[in-house]
Scaffold this motif. Sequence first.
Motif, PDB file in Angstrom:
ATOM      1  N   GLU A 285      75.646  21.290  74.394  1.00 32.09           N
ATOM      2  CA  GLU A 285      76.365  21.225  73.115  1.00 32.09           C
ATOM      3  C   GLU A 285      76.045  19.913  72.418  1.00 32.09           C
ATOM      4  OE1 GLU A 285      78.612  23.435  71.649  1.00 32.09           O
ATOM      5  OE2 GLU A 285      77.752  24.813  73.138  1.00 32.09           O
ATOM      6  N   TRP A 286      75.865  19.970  71.122  1.00 31.67           N
ATOM      7  CA  TRP A 286      75.604  18.743  70.375  1.00 31.67           C
ATOM      8  C   TRP A 286      76.916  18.034  70.060  1.00 31.67           C
ATOM      9  CZ3 TRP A 286      71.207  16.404  70.179  1.00 31.67           C
ATOM     10  CH2 TRP A 286      70.014  17.136  70.284  1.00 31.67           C
ATOM     11  N   GLU A 287      76.917  16.728  70.319  1.00 30.25           N
ATOM     12  CA  GLU A 287      78.101  15.943  69.978  1.00 30.25           C
ATOM     13  C   GLU A 287      77.691  14.764  69.107  1.00 30.25           C
ATOM     14  OE1 GLU A 287      80.013  14.593  73.524  1.00 30.25           O
ATOM     15  OE2 GLU A 287      80.230  16.644  74.275  1.00 30.25           O
ATOM     16  N   ASP A 288      78.424  14.535  68.037  1.00 24.96           N
ATOM     17  CA  ASP A 288      78.172  13.339  67.224  1.00 24.96           C
ATOM     18  C   ASP A 288      78.613  12.108  68.002  1.00 24.96           C
ATOM     19  OD1 ASP A 288      77.221  14.881  65.260  1.00 24.96           O
ATOM     20  OD2 ASP A 288      78.860  14.578  63.849  1.00 24.96           O
ATOM     21  N   CYS A 289      77.890  11.012  67.853  1.00 28.68           N
ATOM     22  CA  CYS A 289      78.320   9.781  68.509  1.00 28.68           C
ATOM     23  C   CYS A 289      77.928   8.608  67.629  1.00 28.68           C
ATOM     24  CB  CYS A 289      77.685   9.666  69.883  1.00 28.68           C
ATOM     25  SG  CYS A 289      75.908   9.502  69.800  1.00 28.68           S
ATOM     26  N   ALA A 578      60.626  19.323  78.933  1.00 34.41           N
ATOM     27  CA  ALA A 578      60.675  17.881  79.181  1.00 34.41           C
ATOM     28  C   ALA A 578      62.085  17.458  79.613  1.00 34.41           C
ATOM     29  CB  ALA A 578      60.260  17.131  77.926  1.00 34.41           C
ATOM     30  N   GLU A 579      62.119  16.357  80.388  1.00 32.84           N
ATOM     31  CA  GLU A 579      63.426  15.857  80.843  1.00 32.84           C
ATOM     32  C   GLU A 579      64.224  15.270  79.687  1.00 32.84           C
ATOM     33  OE1 GLU A 579      63.087  12.971  83.926  1.00 32.84           O
ATOM     34  OE2 GLU A 579      61.819  14.305  85.131  1.00 32.84           O
ATOM     35  N   PHE A 580      63.481  14.568  78.830  1.00 28.99           N
ATOM     36  CA  PHE A 580      64.199  13.836  77.792  1.00 28.99           C
ATOM     37  C   PHE A 580      63.372  13.811  76.511  1.00 28.99           C
ATOM     38  CE2 PHE A 580      65.393   9.911  75.556  1.00 28.99           C
ATOM     39  CZ  PHE A 580      66.749  10.147  75.426  1.00 28.99           C
ATOM     40  N   VAL A 581      63.944  14.323  75.427  1.00 28.40           N
ATOM     41  CA  VAL A 581      63.258  14.276  74.137  1.00 28.40           C
ATOM     42  C   VAL A 581      64.187  13.605  73.134  1.00 28.40           C
ATOM     43  CG1 VAL A 581      62.257  15.617  72.250  1.00 28.40           C
ATOM     44  CG2 VAL A 581      61.986  16.405  74.600  1.00 28.40           C
ATOM     45  N   VAL A 582      63.717  12.516  72.545  1.00 25.63           N
ATOM     46  CA  VAL A 582      64.507  11.900  71.481  1.00 25.63           C
ATOM     47  C   VAL A 582      63.773  12.121  70.161  1.00 25.63           C
ATOM     48  CG1 VAL A 582      63.515   9.665  72.096  1.00 25.63           C
ATOM     49  CG2 VAL A 582      65.449   9.770  70.526  1.00 25.63           C
ATOM     50  N   ALA A 583      64.478  12.650  69.187  1.00 21.33           N
ATOM     51  CA  ALA A 583      63.857  12.933  67.895  1.00 21.33           C
ATOM     52  C   ALA A 583      64.455  12.022  66.843  1.00 21.33           C
ATOM     53  CB  ALA A 583      64.069  14.388  67.516  1.00 21.33           C
ATOM     54  N   LEU A 584      63.600  11.218  66.222  1.00 22.06           N
ATOM     55  CA  LEU A 584      64.037  10.461  65.046  1.00 22.06           C
ATOM     56  C   LEU A 584      63.743  11.365  63.864  1.00 22.06           C
ATOM     57  CD1 LEU A 584      63.546   8.201  67.196  1.00 22.06           C
ATOM     58  CD2 LEU A 584      63.074   6.689  65.288  1.00 22.06           C
ATOM     59  N   THR A 585      64.745  11.919  63.277  1.00 26.38           N
ATOM     60  CA  THR A 585      64.500  12.937  62.266  1.00 26.38           C
ATOM     61  C   THR A 585      65.532  12.849  61.152  1.00 26.38           C
ATOM     62  OG1 THR A 585      64.535  15.310  61.883  1.00 26.38           O
ATOM     63  CG2 THR A 585      65.782  14.544  63.739  1.00 26.38           C
ATOM     64  N   SER A 586      65.169  13.374  60.001  1.00 25.36           N
ATOM     65  CA  SER A 586      66.110  13.381  58.879  1.00 25.36           C
ATOM     66  C   SER A 586      66.909  14.667  58.851  1.00 25.36           C
ATOM     67  CB  SER A 586      65.360  13.251  57.554  1.00 25.36           C
ATOM     68  OG  SER A 586      64.536  12.132  57.582  1.00 25.36           O
ATOM     69  N   PHE A 587      66.439  15.676  59.600  1.00 23.56           N
ATOM     70  CA  PHE A 587      67.021  17.004  59.439  1.00 23.56           C
ATOM     71  C   PHE A 587      67.611  17.536  60.741  1.00 23.56           C
ATOM     72  CE2 PHE A 587      63.577  16.535  56.383  1.00 23.56           C
ATOM     73  CZ  PHE A 587      64.294  16.710  55.210  1.00 23.56           C
ATOM     74  N   ALA A 588      68.675  18.291  60.597  1.00 22.59           N
ATOM     75  CA  ALA A 588      69.337  18.857  61.768  1.00 22.59           C
ATOM     76  C   ALA A 588      69.033  20.336  61.916  1.00 22.59           C
ATOM     77  CB  ALA A 588      70.841  18.642  61.668  1.00 22.59           C
ATOM     78  N   GLY A 590      65.790  23.540  61.781  1.00 21.56           N
ATOM     79  CA  GLY A 590      64.498  23.725  62.427  1.00 21.56           C
ATOM     80  C   GLY A 590      64.694  23.903  63.925  1.00 21.56           C
ATOM     81  N   ARG A 591      63.620  23.690  64.692  1.00 22.33           N
ATOM     82  CA  ARG A 591      63.732  23.920  66.125  1.00 22.33           C
ATOM     83  C   ARG A 591      63.973  22.643  66.925  1.00 22.33           C
ATOM     84  NH1 ARG A 591      59.145  28.416  67.150  1.00 22.33           N
ATOM     85  NH2 ARG A 591      58.176  27.221  65.498  1.00 22.33           N
ATOM     86  N   VAL A 592      64.013  21.509  66.210  1.00 25.06           N
ATOM     87  CA  VAL A 592      64.228  20.251  66.937  1.00 25.06           C
ATOM     88  C   VAL A 592      65.511  20.294  67.773  1.00 25.06           C
ATOM     89  CG1 VAL A 592      64.594  17.766  66.672  1.00 25.06           C
ATOM     90  CG2 VAL A 592      62.870  18.919  65.304  1.00 25.06           C
ATOM     91  N   PRO A 593      66.635  20.804  67.246  1.00 20.65           N
ATOM     92  CA  PRO A 593      67.855  20.830  68.062  1.00 20.65           C
ATOM     93  C   PRO A 593      67.709  21.659  69.337  1.00 20.65           C
ATOM     94  CG  PRO A 593      68.379  21.246  65.768  1.00 20.65           C
ATOM     95  CD  PRO A 593      66.894  21.284  65.875  1.00 20.65           C
ATOM     96  N   ASP A 594      66.759  22.594  69.365  1.00 23.72           N
ATOM     97  CA  ASP A 594      66.577  23.400  70.577  1.00 23.72           C
ATOM     98  C   ASP A 594      66.037  22.583  71.737  1.00 23.72           C
ATOM     99  OD1 ASP A 594      67.358  25.435  69.001  1.00 23.72           O
ATOM    100  OD2 ASP A 594      65.376  26.364  68.785  1.00 23.72           O
ATOM    101  N   TYR A 595      65.137  21.654  71.427  1.00 26.74           N
ATOM    102  CA  TYR A 595      64.511  20.961  72.555  1.00 26.74           C
ATOM    103  C   TYR A 595      64.888  19.487  72.683  1.00 26.74           C
ATOM    104  CZ  TYR A 595      60.997  20.179  68.843  1.00 26.74           C
ATOM    105  OH  TYR A 595      60.372  19.863  67.678  1.00 26.74           O
ATOM    106  N   MET A 599      69.271  13.164  68.958  1.00 21.76           N
ATOM    107  CA  MET A 599      68.706  13.147  67.615  1.00 21.76           C
ATOM    108  C   MET A 599      69.238  11.918  66.883  1.00 21.76           C
ATOM    109  SD  MET A 599      68.397  17.005  66.171  1.00 21.76           S
ATOM    110  CE  MET A 599      70.095  17.453  66.112  1.00 21.76           C
ATOM    111  N   LEU A 600      68.319  11.117  66.385  1.00 24.49           N
ATOM    112  CA  LEU A 600      68.724   9.919  65.652  1.00 24.49           C
ATOM    113  C   LEU A 600      68.418  10.141  64.174  1.00 24.49           C
ATOM    114  CD1 LEU A 600      67.215   7.238  68.050  1.00 24.49           C
ATOM    115  CD2 LEU A 600      69.541   8.131  68.038  1.00 24.49           C
TER     116      LEU A 600
END
Lengths: 730, 163
Positions: A285-289, A578-588, A590-595, A599-600
Amino acid sequence: MGKVHIEIDGQKLEAEVGSMIIEVADKADIYIPRFCYHKKLSVAANCRMCMVDVANLPKAVPACATPVAEGMVIDTRSQKAINAQKAVMEFLLINHPLDCPVCDQGGECELQDLSVGYGDDVSRFTEGKRVVKDKDIGPLIATDMTRCIHCTRCVRFGQEIVGIREFGATGRGEHMEIGTYIEETVESEVSANIIDLCPVGALTAKPSQFKARAWELRQAPSIAAHDCLGSNIFVHHRRGEIIRVVPRENESINEVWLSDRDRFSYQGLTEGARLLNPRIKRNGEWEDCDWQTALNLVASEMKRIIGASNGNDFGILMGNNATTEESYLAQRMLRKAGSNNIDFRTRRRDYTGDGRGSVRSGMNFPMENLDTMDATLLIGADLRHEQPLTALRVRKSTGYGKAMAINPFDGEYNFRLSNELQPKSNMLAQEFACVLAAADALRPESLNAEAKEWLDGIEFNDEHKEIAQNLIDGEASCILMGVYVQEHPQAETINWLAETLASVTDSDWGYMTQGCNAAGNKIAGAVPCQSAAGGKSEQGKTAKEMLTEGLKGYMLVNCEPDVESIWAEQALQNLKDAEFVVALTSFADGRVPDYANVMLPIAGCYETSGTYINVEGKWQSFAAAVKAPGEARPGWKVLRVLANLLDLSGFEYESSLQVINELREKFDAVGDVRVARKVPPPMMVVNEQETNRECLGLYMVDPLVRRAGALQKTPKASTHPISISRVKTR
Amino acid sequence: MKQFKQFINSFLLIELLKGMKVTFANMFRKKITVQYPEEKTPQSPRFRGLHALRTYPNGEERCIACKLCEAVCPAAAITIEAGPREDDGTRRTTKYEIDLFKCIFCGFCEESCPVDSIVETRVFDYHFEERGLHIMTKDMLLEMGRIHEDQIAADREADAKYR
């Protein structure tokens, strides 16, 4: 060219023979009202607004169509001139609706401005005004043809500059109408320039329709981020929202034009679902922090993976519109942390050229020169869909020069080709080699023994010979490779062939690059083979290796490899595994949230300061035009703080300017060193499957463009310009 | 002699009677006091009170989002956002707000309006009970227009020959 001496409004001026009065007046800052005259278009002289009074001539004459002559005395403000201009204005206003309050051009309208100076306050015209039906010409341009004053700038633009007649005038006199004649959308990739050209509100921008008034907008200079030209633009914004993007004149890059992609991509900033807070995925689950928590987690995971694998299992992928500052900080951080796996070339198959060639990548001659080439040879270049504005330049040169193409696809050209070869896609290098062999036969003394040996046994026909001959004959000639070549498995061979052919035929050569900042990323050192400014580096993993072989940890900076990369499916699987994927992205979206695991939110285009280095090597810095929404921060700041949290020294930057100045110093110290290839690369046999992949479509190139609503609705968005169906498989 | 006259005058309360004469004269004159709020003073057709957005008789709003009122407002009290209306694509405001704390009731908005949409009505007595209510939204303004349309139309009619 001889000179003549004339006098305008009492000012003594020297002018070139053959120039028109209006050109001379413009240079001397004497304003003559005009509607149909435009310095980049041919003279039509059909609006008659630029009437001036020339001494000893019985009638006022149009300044745009009257060449200067020795001793001419011109008065632009005499009663005769003003009477003529006022009469013209009265005619123009006969049929123009008085709907300025609902017209988007209101406030920046040439007709409105000039009617203040030359219009009467009362109309003598009591008959009915004419009404013209609006045309639906697509999602980019709104029409209101009743407002049209028939200056024909849009018609001439299509005919002369783009070379595609999309608009025309039908009927005469009062019945004249500008339109597409048959119901059709306007779909050229530079079509929206007619919005700027239209002096009235007949053609306005649809995406920003009714949104703002000219007087409400603030203007920020910036650099377009969707092709490697680095077109100069103004971002117009109001209350923190970008309303539109318009071209900023730069004769050496974009002249006064702008491609539709650069003009309307800003929509992606508001139409894409923006990521407003750092997010961590916990139990799926995605949580804002807050930033601190997210960055601490990223730093500790990076330390763990890099430490455990000696730097092998962590990699950074930079996106197509990453700024030079972001690339520089990312590679510096990664290399200091103990890894060299950084790359931005997610669409490259052939990495054998790494470590050779120039520190930057791109063209080795100024783009302006394309205008005046006697011979231009395009290799795998679909200029219209990759760098639309270069196609306009090549088109200019075909007025007297020749354009030739060796493209393994049915390219769309807006200029005539004197020679066209269409090899199978896997035979591109072989076909090109024939041209070199032909050139070698024509100028046998210029190649060295190794190259001659390489060419041994390659046969050529008359067409190859003609191409080589054209390059040799042309006083100025060039070989231009397209983005397709850089994606080709034999990229290095083709590069070498181009370079060698250029030296044999005394031509310039260069290649177009994917994304807007390939040169900047390379100079910044965001490649596995070299650090900043061509510095030494141990070989790290290339984008291909990272995406196809899989890593334990990834950092994606404004990059969506699942769409952008050639190995999209493999990339998606590996990112998911992958064990750990960090995405520096402007958008929430697309498929970035899947993997991704973290997300920064980083600032998008026009929200961050930075520098793009264009394909010719021009460094163009820009400031942020608007503030990023929510908690999003400029990418360079995020990377700088992350480096601090990784306990790395030397990351005390306080502005992006400090970052770029540091890189600039390093680059100036070494200069643009070229490491020439001594041995010709081998000619591989490539399987056809490997080359027949889709190129990124015109409106697919980066995350921002993919989210720009109006562009995605255009006919060009639905088809990949060079798609598998168009690639020749003979 | 002078002193004697003064003594007589004050002894006979002459000054007092003079004063009382004024008082009595006014007691029988017509009263000018207005029993506000039951009674109100007369207003000019040009009176500049609370704002309203007018509509055409068929219910269509007049405002076309030209933003001239926003541009001309010396107190920057008007905020407009515009866009194509969803059903027919015509140019309309999506937001039209007047901050009554900023407004100085100069009437420039009314003067600049090319379609007589934003007007100032004769309403001048109003109050706010909560913070935030001082911002008149588009709905409030249109409602004002609906309530007062007859008066507004009559006022424009009366003033028409001077405009």
